[in-house]
Design a protein around this motif. Sequence first.
Motif, PDB file in Angstrom:
ATOM      1  N   GLN A 181       0.790  -1.225   0.000  1.00 24.97           N
ATOM      2  CA  GLN A 181       0.000   0.000   0.000  1.00 24.97           C
ATOM      3  C   GLN A 181       0.828   1.283   0.000  1.00 24.97           C
ATOM      4  N   ASN A 182       2.136   1.186   0.305  1.00 22.81           N
ATOM      5  CA  ASN A 182       2.926   2.417   0.349  1.00 22.81           C
ATOM      6  C   ASN A 182       3.475   2.820  -1.013  1.00 22.81           C
ATOM      7  N   SER A 231       2.551   4.167  -4.910  1.00 21.26           N
ATOM      8  CA  SER A 231       1.482   4.871  -5.611  1.00 21.26           C
ATOM      9  C   SER A 231       2.039   5.469  -6.899  1.00 21.26           C
ATOM     10  N   THR A 258       1.432   8.929  -9.791  1.00 17.55           N
ATOM     11  CA  THR A 258       0.792  10.207 -10.118  1.00 17.55           C
ATOM     12  C   THR A 258       1.029  10.485 -11.591  1.00 17.55           C
ATOM     13  N   LEU A 298       6.295   7.338 -10.074  1.00 13.61           N
ATOM     14  CA  LEU A 298       6.008   6.249  -9.137  1.00 13.61           C
ATOM     15  C   LEU A 298       6.603   6.634  -7.775  1.00 13.61           C
ATOM     16  N   LYS A 305       7.168   5.766  -3.454  1.00 18.82           N
ATOM     17  CA  LYS A 305       7.140   4.891  -2.280  1.00 18.82           C
ATOM     18  C   LYS A 305       7.162   5.791  -1.053  1.00 18.82           C
ATOM     19  N   LEU A 325       2.117  -0.785 -11.347  1.00 19.39           N
ATOM     20  CA  LEU A 325       1.699   0.615 -11.238  1.00 19.39           C
ATOM     21  C   LEU A 325       1.511   1.244 -12.614  1.00 19.39           C
ATOM     22  N   ARG A 371      -1.727   0.119 -14.134  1.00 14.54           N
ATOM     23  CA  ARG A 371      -2.847   0.865 -13.554  1.00 14.54           C
ATOM     24  C   ARG A 371      -2.885   2.303 -14.070  1.00 14.54           C
ATOM     25  N   SER A 372      -1.716   2.883 -14.300  1.00  4.42           N
ATOM     26  CA  SER A 372      -1.684   4.261 -14.810  1.00  4.42           C
ATOM     27  C   SER A 372      -2.224   4.326 -16.237  1.00  4.42           C
ATOM     28  N   GLN A 394      -5.884   4.297 -15.893  1.00  5.03           N
ATOM     29  CA  GLN A 394      -6.332   5.594 -15.387  1.00  5.03           C
ATOM     30  C   GLN A 394      -6.351   6.641 -16.506  1.00  5.03           C
TER      31      GLN A 394
END
Length: 380
Positions: free
Chosen positions: A3-4, A6, A8, A53, A55, A125, A128-129, A132
């Motif tokens: 979970q840490n 992500s 943007t 990306l 952390k 990630l 998923r991007s 998105q």
Amino acid sequence: MDQNFSFTIFNSAEALPATWDTIAEQNAFLSRSYLSVLERSAPDNMECHFIGLFKDGTLCGIALAQYINLSRVNTFVEEKRRFSLKDYIFKQFSSHILVIGNNTLTGQNAYLLTDAVPETTALSLLRRSLQQLAREYRKKCVYMNVLAIKDFNREELPDFKAAGFNGYYQFCTQPNMIFSIKENWGNIEDYLADLNTKYRTQYNRARKKSEGIEKKKLSLEEIIEQQDRIHELYLTVAGNASFNTFHLPKDHFGSFKRELKDDFLFYGYFLNGKLIGFNTLIKNGSDMDTYFLGYDDAVQKEKMLYLNMLYDMVSYAIKKGFKHVIFARSAMEIKSSVGAKAEEVYGIIKHTNPLLNAFMAKLFPYFDPKVEWKERSPFR
């Protein structure tokens, strides 16, 4: 996934985090300065997005994504003057493409990671991007047909599968042609000494044919002054390609010179005072990447201009101590005749229509232009 971690998505190079270049220093094609000029001078049918990306809020990976609208470009050049069924089908079902990677370059210029993020976590990630970004375009009534990641090595394929890229078709198109410079070469004469007789003769013949041509490194002001002619010569070469996904805008090379300065080299070739060809190079650490070029078709054949450009690039890279010249795709046979070797690059692709995606293994080879070529071995 932990979970840490992500991601943007940044829609402007100006918005990139201050620490971006600490990761990008490994590859100039992911640097803020390069991405900024690419964003500003991108082809009309291309939009750039940048992915960070993180952390625990600390940047640990960077990536480039591009949206390409193929409905705005003539894709299949071989049938450009009449109705093309292939082009029609392609544009009906594959016009809107979202890709992680750089469609104007060849090679792994898609992403860079630090040791803080495992490869499979980073790729998950990025997957998923992509999804998105597709959702964000959908809000603007732009519906993606194809999702892809381009130009990575065979060794990386298992990581993509582990990262959940299910239903993606793996492909391998034209190879990246890479010229490796031997440590004992200090100048072009050392290179020539290692050629066998046939290819030394080819070099001498090409150089003799080029007599009367003046080669000159152009400044920003000179590039702007010659802008219309440069664009005309660029379009001549682009028009000879079997497959096009974009056309560069007229001010592209001036913008690159203005931003990248001495890291972007523009060489003009003149005959009787008239520009008849050009090539461009971008410095990337120990590698010298060839960029776009253009030439007058008639003069190129008579003066062996393209081959002479290849020799000039090799000579410059040897003299300046680079380790490789990245010749990219296209014209593989002539590039191998000067000593470049083919390196296979891979990609993965998925159609958003499940029915069409089920037939991707048959559809992709139909649309992918096949190029037959013979590898040459110029060295003794």
